[in-house]
Design an enzyme around this catalytic site. Structure first.
Site, PDB file in Angstrom:
ATOM      1  CG  PHE A   1      -1.650   1.170   1.577  1.00 46.12           C
ATOM      2  CD1 PHE A   1      -2.342   1.913   0.630  1.00 46.12           C
ATOM      3  CD2 PHE A   1      -1.670   1.608   2.908  1.00 46.12           C
ATOM      4  CE1 PHE A   1      -3.028   3.072   0.991  1.00 46.12           C
ATOM      5  CE2 PHE A   1      -2.354   2.752   3.276  1.00 46.12           C
ATOM      6  CZ  PHE A   1      -3.019   3.489   2.313  1.00 46.12           C
TER       7      PHE A   1
ATOM      8  CB  ALA B   1       9.455  -5.330   3.160  1.00 48.11           C
ATOM      9  CB  ALA B   2       6.425  -4.556   7.748  1.00 51.71           C
TER      10      ALA B   2
ATOM     11  CB  THR C   1       3.826   1.918  13.118  1.00 52.71           C
ATOM     12  OG1 THR C   1       2.538   2.169  13.666  1.00 52.71           O
ATOM     13  CG2 THR C   1       4.475   0.817  13.968  1.00 52.71           C
ATOM     14  CG  ASP C   2       0.745   5.861  15.408  1.00 54.00           C
ATOM     15  OD1 ASP C   2       0.592   4.671  15.082  1.00 54.00           O
ATOM     16  OD2 ASP C   2      -0.184   6.694  15.361  1.00 54.00           O
ATOM     17  CD  GLU C   3      -0.695  -0.115  15.534  1.00 46.89           C
ATOM     18  OE1 GLU C   3      -0.565  -1.178  16.149  1.00 46.89           O
ATOM     19  OE2 GLU C   3      -1.552   0.063  14.654  1.00 46.89           O
TER      20      GLU C   3
ATOM     21  CE1 TYR D   1       2.994  -3.642  11.871  1.00 45.75           C
ATOM     22  CE2 TYR D   1       1.714  -2.206  13.316  1.00 45.75           C
ATOM     23  CZ  TYR D   1       2.517  -2.384  12.201  1.00 45.75           C
ATOM     24  OH  TYR D   1       2.843  -1.305  11.414  1.00 45.75           O
TER      25      TYR D   1
ATOM     26  CE  LYS E   1       7.131  -1.283  11.369  1.00 47.39           C
ATOM     27  NZ  LYS E   1       7.706  -1.402   9.984  1.00 47.39           N
TER      28      LYS E   1
ATOM     29  CG  ASN F   1      -4.342   4.243  12.047  1.00 52.22           C
ATOM     30  OD1 ASN F   1      -3.737   4.478  13.074  1.00 52.22           O
ATOM     31  ND2 ASN F   1      -5.067   3.155  11.880  1.00 52.22           N
ATOM     32  CG  ASN F   2      -0.279   5.859   5.944  1.00 58.72           C
ATOM     33  OD1 ASN F   2       0.487   6.020   5.016  1.00 58.72           O
ATOM     34  ND2 ASN F   2       0.051   6.249   7.170  1.00 58.72           N
TER      35      ASN F   2
ATOM     36  N   GLY G   1      -6.224  -6.639  23.517  1.00 58.19           N
ATOM     37  CA  GLY G   1      -5.124  -5.669  23.678  1.00 58.19           C
ATOM     38  C   GLY G   1      -5.324  -4.400  22.861  1.00 58.19           C
ATOM     39  CG  HIS G   2      -8.872  -2.198  20.266  1.00 55.81           C
ATOM     40  ND1 HIS G   2     -10.157  -2.301  19.788  1.00 55.81           N
ATOM     41  CD2 HIS G   2      -8.246  -1.327  19.434  1.00 55.81           C
ATOM     42  CE1 HIS G   2     -10.302  -1.537  18.722  1.00 55.81           C
ATOM     43  NE2 HIS G   2      -9.147  -0.921  18.495  1.00 55.81           N
TER      44      HIS G   2
END
Ligand code: NAD
Ligand code: DAU
Length: 352
Positions: free
Chosen positions: A15, A86-87, A134-136, A159, A163, A188-189, A292-293
């Site tokens: 993406f 790539a991930a 990522t910000d996660e 995930y 990262k 988020n994109n 775990g949201h």
């Protein structure tokens, strides 16, 4: 002496990667762009049809987990700079199969770092390893506050843990071996070509097919949304003007509760499809929550704004409208990627 700067972009059939590859290939004929991608379920060369014949572009199919193969291609193409995207990228899949995320996101990144290090024999003049994160990795915010570049890492999903681990290794190679690196952490994109497992394209596809819209938990989770082309532009700017060993947060200054976003999407879809108001909203179904949201992500992107002059170019309403139009005009793409294995994934994830 090589004629052109040789740039490896990993994950370029995915993406965000495909938007970035297109931007670089078109904007920088003086660069030779190599797109390395294993074409997993998320990678699709149809995303790059319009540029595949350009002379400064080459696709290489291969797996970043395969160290021998990675060493070979580094040796052949002598990449000067790497932009690593790539991930495995979907949180729900990481809950089902965490090890796949360790392999690609951690071991794959290690393989690239090692190949880069051994190709340049620790002489990194004019070289760069740019790692896309990522910000996660920062974990979850409460109802107040923003993630800054100084926020401590506190990942909650397999995930984000994978990262975070890869970010640490990139930084460690910078400190230990002097490898020049930059890391950016984005929110988020959304936009064209996103695989319909992520919230926005999944819900567009379900609305088109009259299927339930599975909102996790109470829908009061918050994300900060950025149009994918704005992310690609930020990467371009950071790649050229960013400072070595720095981290840059990228975000849309655009927080939405999931349920509010879904309602806006429903309204725009009804209007585009000329359906009576409320048709799509009637499909909203609250389902069991993601384990775990993370409650809330929100980025402070002011460093990028003040130091490099970056700002998002579209409002969320405009970006969403462009996104919906793209999916409506590309139903063939959507039908293609949702045939086959997608159906098995859907059954497993949503039990229907
Ligand atoms: P994506 O899942 O759409 O694409 C990932 C690409 O990587 C695919 O083309 C896939 O084929 C390729 N790939 C996966 N495993 C591979 C392997 N072992 N070897 C070679 N190629 C492999 O992901 P995306 O959403 O475009 O995300 C790209 C990067 O940006 C990721 O590193 C992700 O963590 C990060 N990111 C994504 C978002 C987002 O909202 N999507 C936000 C911030 C950061
Ligand atoms: O923040 C950056 C991250 O954004 C990236 O690093 C990830 O690669 C990307 O997948 C994304 O992660 P999220 O988990 O935030 O995105 P997702 O689209 O999966 O979910 C967005 C929100 O919507 C989240 O709160 C979960 C919720 N959701 C998602 C799906 C797929 C639902 O309520 N229902 C769903 O069916």
């Amino acid at each position: 002496m090589k004629a052109k700067t040789s740039i490896l972009i990993t994950g370029g059939a995915g993406f965000i990667g495909s938007h970035l590859v297109r931007l670089f290939v078109k904007k920088y004929p003086q660069y030779q762009i190599y797109n390395l991608d294993n074409l997993t379920y998320a990678g699709n060369l149809e995303n790059l049809k319009d540029i595949e014949d350009l002379p400064n572009y080459k696709f290489i199919k291969g797996d970043i987990v395969d160290q021998e193969f990675i060493n070979e291609i580094f040796d052949t193409y002598k990449f000067d700079r790497v932009i690593h995207l790539a991930a495995e990228s979907h949180v729900d899949r990481s809950i089902e199969d965490p090890l796949a995320f360790v392999m690609t996101n951690v071991i794959g990144t290690m393989n690239l770092l090692n190949a880069f290090k051994s190709l340049w024999k620790n002489d990194f003049k004019n070289k760069l390893f740019y790692h896309i994160s990522t910000d996660e990795v920062y974990g979850s915010l409460g109802t107040e506050g923003l993630f800054t570049e100084e926020t401590s890492y506190d990942p909650n999903s397999p995930y984000s843990a994978s990262k975070a681990s890869s970010d640490h290794f990139v930084r460690a190679y910078g400190e230990t071996y002097g490898m020049p690196y930059i890391i950016s952490n984005c929110s988020n994109n959304y936009g064209p070509h996103q695989f319909p497992e992520k919230l926005i394209p999944l819900f567009i596809n379900n609305i088109l097919n009259g299927k339930a819209l599975p909102v996790y938990g109470d829908g009061n989770y918050t994300r900060d949304w950025l149009f994918v082309i704005d992310h690609a532009e930020a990467i371009d700017l950071i790649f050229h003007k960013g400072i070595i060993k720095e981290t840059y947060n990228i975000g849309g200054f655009n927080e939405w509760k999931n349920i509010d976003l879904v309602k806006l999407l429903c309204q725009q879809m009804d209007s585009k499809l000329a359906r009576p108001k409320g048709t799509s909203e009637a499909l909203i179904t609250y389902v069991k929550d993601r384990p775990g949201h993370d409650l809330r992500y929100a980025i402070d992107a002011n460093k990028l704004k003040s130091e490099l002059g970056w700002e998002p170019s579209v409002t969320f309403e405009e970006g969403l409208e462009k996104t919906i139009s793209w999916y409506l005009e590309n139903e063939k793409w959507l039908n293609h990627v949702t045939s086959g294995a997608y159906q098995d994934y859907y059954k497993l994830q949503y039990q229907q």
